[in-house]
Design an enzyme around this catalytic site. Sequence first.
Site, PDB file in Angstrom:
ATOM      1  N   SER A   3       1.572  -5.866   8.636  1.00  0.00           N
ATOM      2  CA  SER A   3       2.268  -6.120   9.895  1.00  0.00           C
ATOM      3  C   SER A   3       3.482  -7.008   9.664  1.00  0.00           C
ATOM      4  O   SER A   3       3.551  -7.757   8.686  1.00  0.00           O
ATOM      5  CB  SER A   3       1.325  -6.795  10.888  1.00  0.00           C
ATOM      6  OG  SER A   3       1.146  -8.150  10.525  1.00  0.00           O
TER       7      SER A   3
ATOM      8  N   GLU B 225       4.964   0.330  -0.770  1.00  0.00           N
ATOM      9  CA  GLU B 225       4.823   0.838   0.594  1.00  0.00           C
ATOM     10  C   GLU B 225       5.881   0.234   1.509  1.00  0.00           C
ATOM     11  O   GLU B 225       6.480   0.908   2.329  1.00  0.00           O
ATOM     12  CB  GLU B 225       3.418   0.508   1.109  1.00  0.00           C
ATOM     13  CG  GLU B 225       3.124   1.157   2.452  1.00  0.00           C
ATOM     14  CD  GLU B 225       1.679   0.949   2.890  1.00  0.00           C
ATOM     15  OE1 GLU B 225       0.995   0.088   2.311  1.00  0.00           O
ATOM     16  OE2 GLU B 225       1.260   1.666   3.822  1.00  0.00           O
TER      17      GLU B 225
ATOM     18  N   GLN C 280      -4.921   6.981   1.743  1.00  0.00           N
ATOM     19  CA  GLN C 280      -5.173   5.584   1.362  1.00  0.00           C
ATOM     20  C   GLN C 280      -6.385   5.084   2.133  1.00  0.00           C
ATOM     21  O   GLN C 280      -6.675   5.580   3.222  1.00  0.00           O
ATOM     22  CB  GLN C 280      -3.940   4.712   1.570  1.00  0.00           C
ATOM     23  CG  GLN C 280      -3.309   4.699   2.946  1.00  0.00           C
ATOM     24  CD  GLN C 280      -4.006   3.789   3.941  1.00  0.00           C
ATOM     25  OE1 GLN C 280      -4.964   3.097   3.603  1.00  0.00           O
ATOM     26  NE2 GLN C 280      -3.525   3.834   5.170  1.00  0.00           N
TER      27      GLN C 280
END
Lengths: 352, 352, 387, 387
Positions: D369, D244, D126
Amino acid sequence: MDFRFTEEQEMIAETLESLLGDICSTAHLRKMIDAGQTYEASRWQALAELGLCGVLVPEDLGGLGLSEIEFVRIAEICGAFLLPEPLVESAGVALPLLAQICGTDTALKDIVAQLAVGEGHAVLFHPAMPLAAHADTARFVLRSDGKRIKYGRPGEMGVQAQLAADPLTPLFSIAVGEGCSDSLPSEQIEKAVATARDRGALFAAARMTGIAQSALDQAVAYAREREQFGKPIGSYQAVKHRLAEVQVAIEFVRPVLYAAAALVARGDDLARAHVAHAWLRAGETVRLATERAVHVHGAMGYSWEADIHLFLKRALVLSRSWGSRDLHLEHVAMRTNRYGALDAERLFGDPR
Amino acid sequence: MDFRFTEEQEMIAETLESLLGDICSTAHLRKMIDAGQTYEASRWQALAELGLCGVLVPEDLGGLGLSEIEFVRIAEICGAFLLPEPLVESAGVALPLLAQICGTDTALKDIVAQLAVGEGHAVLFHPAMPLAAHADTARFVLRSDGKRIKYGRPGEMGVQAQLAADPLTPLFSIAVGEGCSDSLPSEQIEKAVATARDRGALFAAARMTGIAQSALDQAVAYAREREQFGKPIGSYQAVKHRLAEVQVAIEFVRPVLYAAAALVARGDDLARAHVAHAWLRAGETVRLATERAVHVHGAMGYSWEADIHLFLKRALVLSRSWGSRDLHLEHVAMRTNRYGALDAERLFGDPR
Amino acid sequence: MDLIYTREQEDFRMEVRQWMQENVPAEALSSFDASREGFEAHRSWEARLNAGRWGMVTWPEAYGGRGLDLIRWLIFEEEYIRAGAPLRVNQNGIFLLGPTLMEYGSDAQKSRFLPTMASGEEIWAQAWSEPQAGSDLAAVRSTARRDGDDYLLKGHKIWSSRAVYADWAFGLFRTEPDEKRHKGLSLIFFPLDAPGVTVQPIAQIDGETGFAEIMLDDVRVPAFNRLGEEGQGWSICMTTAGFERGLMLRSPARYQMAAARLVALWKRLGDDAPQSAQEGVLQAVMDADAYALAIYRTASKLIAGGHIGAEASTNKIFWSTMDMRLHRTALDLLGPLGTLTEAAPAAEDGGAWLDGYYFALSGPIYAGSNEIQKNIIAERVLGLPRA
Amino acid sequence: MDLIYTREQEDFRMEVRQWMQENVPAEALSSFDASREGFEAHRSWEARLNAGRWGMVTWPEAYGGRGLDLIRWLIFEEEYIRAGAPLRVNQNGIFLLGPTLMEYGSDAQKSRFLPTMASGEEIWAQAWSEPQAGSDLAAVRSTARRDGDDYLLKGHKIWSSRAVYADWAFGLFRTEPDEKRHKGLSLIFFPLDAPGVTVQPIAQIDGETGFAEIMLDDVRVPAFNRLGEEGQGWSICMTTAGFERGLMLRSPARYQMAAARLVALWKRLGDDAPQSAQEGVLQAVMDADAYALAIYRTASKLIAGGHIGAEASTNKIFWSTMDMRLHRTALDLLGPLGTLTEAAPAAEDGGAWLDGYYFALSGPIYAGSNEIQKNIIAERVLGLPRA
């Protein structure tokens, strides 16, 4: 394998939610508190009319013959609305136990049938539940040491009022009298009582989960309204992230709670460990949710005027009902010792 | 009663801080790592010239004859700078033990005098410290089971290299050989070893506290620089509050740490409980500080390039040295059982 | 570093201990927030303390004190709490306004207000917050309009602790109506029985009325009642807030005693105490120790001429967190009994742990919310940028 | 609600189990991030899986899959992990880009890229982040300039996992240079060996090079390599990010297996296991159960036509927190031995717990995050206002 509630199950939940939205708002509750009441007959009647007083009672004994999967959502909603009446205590715990042990005793069967349609309520005292709510007005008080069951009217059983933090949860202790009935110890009784205890912990966890979501909702509503430094306080990360963490906690109680209900319903021997897991997590979560909700409210959260303290107090009482942290950790440890962890196969496997 | 370091004590600390700022930057440390080194003779020499190798050795044995109050600050600064050389291990723990037990043995006294001026270093193995750093290059290896002491050269003592997380902490295990010297068990030995163990835990706590502050400082520096969404990330409450919490934790380790040093210095029987307290809190704090510092650094925090991982790894090793959580909790519990809590009077009272 | 009490300090402790033994009421007074009667009983206790010159031992003798240093104040507090003496009903006065007056007041103001504060003749409430000015205190709207030698106060204060029964209050008022935020504010005292003052009690989570709303409708007070210069209110208020968060209001002995009571409860329960709560008990003991040591350290610095700055904020976060944790552990130890109020026959320690839990819940809110304290630490101690 | 596997699901499990028993390499492969050799060994494993049509069981048969539902995928993953099969070196492809291609790709693109992805012939990296675009991904500056039927890619990507040895990468490029932030971005694939691509490995905390910087200097790729419409990049990227964070990359079996290993370690240590770490072990088991149950519940909803939304964010916070907690507990159980690397003679479980701790440390950082996830939950689930 389908981890969703059926349409029928969702419908029962929605009906109850809508009913309690109408007749069990915090405004209703505050009127009761001001009047020193802890029980409203008309609300109990409305619940009875939905058949909710006999959800777990077999149809041939006059109930709906449904399972813990249905009742876990009912208990969650009762938690969310802070229902004061002993629906969970009676229909979720004491009454199904009575139905299980009444056998061919026609007098007992009659009582079960009457309680199942809401003609009064029953409560259960147990070593894990030494203080039971609404015992004074109960039609039937049961008490078990885990091996035997005694039952009788509140007067016979020696219930004594204990004033609890929550103004809408009238708690009672018990000193069993001599005159009341008594069952003989038997394996069947022991098993029935163990299941009742599991239901007690499971539905306490469900109520705590409902309270946690309500407390979070109230904190969110306040944080959207209340402005400081020219902005809603809910736009500050200090508030946002704290509340997001509560949402995460709640999201990871629910699947455990519902799976535990399914396991209890099918009598799986993993049930108890998952009930313990749900109880532990729901307890932590509702503490987090109610304490943070109080703090998001600022000084208002410390006032009698804001509703949030009602949720905090109910949570205080429930999170100390049906067992201790030690006890439930021990049940989780038993699962760990016996099964190891990679057992989705075991968890969802056919128990036959 | 004056809970401040004296000017002399502050001066020792400032001198060391300034020296390590010059010769022990992370740039120096990275050169050592790249060269596969874990010890720099010139830095050891510089420390020796300040007299630091013999701080806790009595003057008549060639040391400075100072106390744990001086050394606790020294250890904290060694922690903050990630000093690789075994100053704390030798001058803080092994050497003062040797000085205590050497008695009239002139050969041992000679060794003490030499070590006190930095001619080599000593290390101590102990049940609470089964893996000791820099044992292979030690002039003198001590090992105690708590009751007796064996000592000898590394070859005689059978030290074996164990590769640790921290590239600058060469750890060794020990399998005591047959040929080396041995002390007889005695009350005096037992007491001296117990004190050495307390010093070990105390100074490990001090080093962890130093690391915690350094890790926080680095996170703060990065958060002031690094911009995302058009602002330094340190201007977001999500980052701010997390780092403020670390500062709070550090502020409430330091007084405990310094008081524990004073108690060890005066041989108070409360010392061990306060050492345990300092060790437990410093361990939690340094974990919080290093993990949060890594996270504030984002992906950079997971890279070899950012210095923060060096602090994380040293903390990992130190927080598992000189006892377990269980052991230290037990020591705190002993204080609780014996003294009750309201005993500032006892804590600061004259021990005579 | 010298962590041993001097002989004089030990003697002082014995003097306090003896006085307390002879004077602390045998029976606990009823709450000063629940009734006028309880309030007045506490006022009498303040008078008795003052008669023994124990009102505020750090104050100069001229104002009813003994001119002692902070270490002795800590010793005094330890003995005070050990003796189970009543909570100080005048804490807003002696711990907050008193030290501020000492720093900013004129001699005339000190003489006028401090002795009656020490004696409990005048009990003080604080009047900081307003409905729209909580964490954002600089948003206060209440005004003080100058009229000759007087001010006319107008506005709406809220969450004023002790205001229901107290005699006086101090608060921030905008003396320059065109100034915004931290500017143009002044700190002014007003009598709670002055014409134009309406006090409306607010029920707390526990049903008591520890705080109130105060409506001020052209309340006339002399300019003498202004502390410091006109427009200096914000910086004076920050000083007071430092006292509130930091050293004075929260003496360590209080937490040490709470930890001692928790240990006693734990021992009393014996095998009935849940294993999983044991670490919480040890944590409480460590917390109380850590806080006491930190305060002794701060006191040593202050005595040597240091100042208390953002330490007030770290202290506040610590004590409020510790207090929550300690009371949660107590409730965990008690299990179902922990939810009973004092009126319940089976309540342990008279329901004190539940009351303590409620009070602990307010810790992260009052004296500047912990969120505000973390901002202060991040910006003033760590030097992180403002948002 | 029906929490029992069907007979067909049980049969499927047995089929997977048998294949794995017969095919999983007896010896663990060496890390795909540490050397080309380890990388290629993993590629061979992907080929073998694909030969058994196990590359990605949820994909249509035309692309090398079996067209199975998510419950079977979960069963497959359980058996895969139970068998100790190698980590998927092509996880960026099969778990992230694959599902995205399925949703946004043309038939031609699917035929071109999916089969070689399933077979491991083409391994994907990625290329999201840039030096100035981390949490603030919309700040990407890399550009794709249209030139006839091609794009010319220019820019600087960083923290590209697998990029050191992989064949292809996908990333966000600004196709409309005047547009700002989320607008004018497109998702484009590029071969890592194309002229103008420079890959610079970045050493990680553990010394391995699991990620890299990618410098692109007028790298020419056909417009065919653009997924979706020009300018649609941001919304496609958010879909991928959902994969993801959520279901695909983090199958529950992985955590259940980690919890099982932790329990085994705890039992092995017996009386040497510190008492104070026991609750951490139970917590790990509960966490792994809770996560598995939550994923089964989400899978049930998705099968019934639901969508995964902000659940991806709650999942991500939960698994990253759980993973940290679990590995901390393991290190606590091990005491001093927990700090040893695999090269140390006394290391337990070959230093796997330390490695696992490092990897767990990255959990709250990558895939968006946790701070960003909490913003998403607060704003999109709770409806709190943006800052």
